[in-house]
Every structure is written in C-alpha cells, then in structure tokens.
Design an enzyme around this catalytic site. Structure first.
Site, PDB file in Angstrom:
ATOM      1  CG  ASP A   1      -6.371  -3.911  -3.507  1.00 12.58           C
ATOM      2  OD1 ASP A   1      -6.985  -2.998  -3.333  1.00 12.58           O
ATOM      3  OD2 ASP A   1      -4.958  -3.740  -3.337  1.00 12.58           O
TER       4      ASP A   1
ATOM      5  CG  HIS B   1      -5.525  -2.397   0.078  1.00 16.88           C
ATOM      6  ND1 HIS B   1      -4.847  -2.062  -1.089  1.00 16.88           N
ATOM      7  CD2 HIS B   1      -5.411  -1.634   0.997  1.00 16.88           C
ATOM      8  CE1 HIS B   1      -3.981  -1.161  -0.961  1.00 16.88           C
ATOM      9  NE2 HIS B   1      -4.122  -0.674   0.516  1.00 16.88           N
TER      10      HIS B   1
ATOM     11  CB  SER C   1      -1.010  -0.103   1.160  1.00 16.20           C
ATOM     12  OG  SER C   1      -1.806   0.769   1.250  1.00 16.20           O
TER      13      SER C   1
END
Length: 343
Positions: free
Chosen positions: A140, A172, A54
């Site tokens: 995601d 995610h 991320s």
C-alpha cells in the site's frame, strides 16, 4: 499556484485511489442476497462497532472518537489517525496519504482531549480498553505505513487495546477471501484476495470471539433503505451520500435475539455508485453475521463536485469544520442510522 478546488480534486483522485488496471484474481464467489427495498428496523442490539477502509477507515475513527460512549471498538484498514487532515487539503494529501508532511500526532491527541473537554467528542477515557484492529499492507503506497503506524499509536495513547496487522503483502484495499484482485493490487474495486481472512481476525478482536462463517446460502435479509430518511438535511445527495444504503440483518436478529451491530464503511470509488454491491457482497462480513448474531450496516457515500470519487468526508470537503466531531453532517447521518437500528 493550484486552486483549492484543483487540490481537492487531486486529493480525491490520487490520495485514496489509484485507478489502475490490475489482473483479476480467480475470485471465489460468495453466496449473496438480492437487496430488498425496505426501511431500517429497530433490533435488540447489545453493542455497536465500526469498520472501514481508506476514507471509510478515517470515517470509522471519526465515529468511534466522537461517539466512544456508544461505539465500543473499531477496525481500520489503510488509513491514518483521527483528524489527520486538520481540515487542510494539503495536509490530507501529503501528511495522511504520503508521508512528506508529518502527521503531527501529538497535536491530534491534544485536539481530541480539548474537544472532549468541550463535549464535542465523548470523553477520551471511553477509549481505554476498547478493541481496535488496524491493517496495513506492505504494497500500500497510497497510505504510507508510517501514517497507519500513527493510527495505532494514536489509539494506544488513549489506552485502547490495539492489534496491528502490518505483515500482509496487500495493496491499498479491503482484503477478503472474496476479493476479485490479486493481493498486491491497488485498483478498483479495491477488494483483494491475499489467501487470508482478516475478517476473522477483526471480528475476534472486536467481539472477543467469533464463530466460523456461514459458507452456504445466506439466511438473512439485505435491506436497501433510503438514506434521505437519516440525512441531517433530509437530502443525502447534498451530503455527498447516495440515496440508498444497505443493511444485512440475520434471521436471528430479525426474530428478536440479542445481536451486535457493525457499521462497515467502504472506501473511495467503492460505493454502490461505482461498484454496485461489490463491497456489500464481498467484504466477507455477511457470512460472519449469519453465525455471530451480527447486523451489518453499509452506509453509502456518493459523488459530488468536490468529491468526484465518492470518498467519505475526512478532510472537510463539505465545507464545514465540524466534519470529525458531533454535529458533523456525515457523522450524524450515520449515527441516525445507528440510533434507528439499536433503538
């Protein structure tokens, strides 16, 4: 009209987070080490690599591109191409998480070449042949697949050797056998168990081969160190970084054997201020570190007024435009840690 601060808060809260509840998985419990207060030492380091998820994935790419003469490869989960935000919050939100805006990939490649000609990042030729592992989960929806596709294309454009894993059902998250959530979840602590071991794949890609992980008691030391020592301003909190970071040092590395160094970067709401040492303990990296002479550095981002969820600075929330290049406050702070570890 939304104010820049409101937009930035929305980005931090929505783009790389989806703080929803999720059903916990029947998580395997990894052997862990209690952190020991200490300082970073200097070791016999033969190569440096980066990995992140991320916002940590975006920061990993920033480190790799800025210092490709020193960093030999990258593993990126759930993120997009270098300088995707182009220092614009709206672009970060709508082009680098959602795909409502284009990523402007050609422009990002041009920025990279131009900045290399200025010496702001290392020569792009260093990226040619570098191993890069890219991961995107089917579930995601925080960072859309087309965005991560462009990360793979970005690296391929510069000749990197890219392995792209896009077949997982993951949400995610950082996917790990020690994940506490089910595979498809997008929720804190963003550690998902998909019944797979991506760390084996990413380390095999980065290092060229990997020994089986240590499934017993860990043999190294988990050092908790003061990040203020390495902060470019002497005050990590002023850079939206935590006062403390962590480093796992296998006993073989402490004894002077040749080791490699992996910088592992957590995502938003995944630092120690939010989840303690969950990422450090459950990323499934210390287990491989023990059997592969691998030091793992875990820098820690922190929260601040413009960064309430403890993300890494990949869209310019610290207020400086040099965040993705040499001289960027967080980039240089992390590199100061690397310089200490590898001498």
């Amino acid at each position: 009209m939304s104010t820049p601060r409101k937009i930035a808060t929305t980005l931090a809260a929505v783009l790389l987070l989806a703080l929803t509840t999720a059903t916990p998985a029947q998580a395997a419990t990894p052997p862990t080490k209690t952190p020991v207060a200490g300082s970073l030492g200097t070791y016999n380091v033969s190569g440096v690599y980066v990995a992140g998820v991320s916002s940590g994935g975006y920061m990993a790419t920033q480190l790799h591109v800025a210092y490709s003469s020193r960093i030999r490869g990258a593993a990126v989960f759930a993120a997009g191409p270098y300088y995707c935000s182009q220092n614009t919050v709206a672009q970060a939100l709508y082009g680098c998480g959602d795909n409502a805006y284009p990523t402007n990939l050609t422009a990002l490649q041009t920025y990279t070449r131009t900045w290399a000609s200025y010496g702001w990042v290392d020569p792009v030729g260093n990226l040619s042949g570098d191993p890069v592992y890219v991961f995107h989960g089917v579930n995601d929806t925080t960072v859309k697949k087309s965005v991560t596709d462009d990360l793979a294309r970005y690296y391929q454009h510069f000749g990197a050797s890219v392995q792209y894993d896009s077949g997982s059902a993951a949400g995610h998250s950082w996917v790990t056998p020690y994940g506490t959530l089910g595979c498809t979840a997008t929720a804190s602590p963003f550690l998902n168990d998909c019944g797979t071991d991506p760390q084996n794949a990413l380390l095999r890609k980065l290092l060229g081969g990997v020994n089986a992980p240590n499934t017993g008691a860990l043999g190294g030391t988990l050092v908790r160190f003061n990040q203020n020592t390495f902060a470019v301003n002497g005050w990590a909190n002023g850079l939206s970084m935590d006062a403390n970071g962590y480093a796992y040092v296998p006993s073989a590395c402490a004894a002077g054997q040749s080791c490699r160094l992996l910088v592992a970067l957590h995502g938003c709401a995944q630092g120690s201020g939010a989840v303690g040492t969950a990422f450090v303990d459950r990323a499934n990296l210390n287990q491989y570190a023990d059997t592969n002479n691998l030091i793992v550095l875990y820098p820690q981002a922190g929260t601040s007024l413009g960064n309430p969820n403890g993300c890494w600075d990949w869209w310019g929330y610290l207020g400086a435009t040099n965040f993705p290049i040499k001289g960027g406050a967080q980039v240089e702070t992390i590199m100061n840690m690397v310089r200490r570890l590898d001498g």
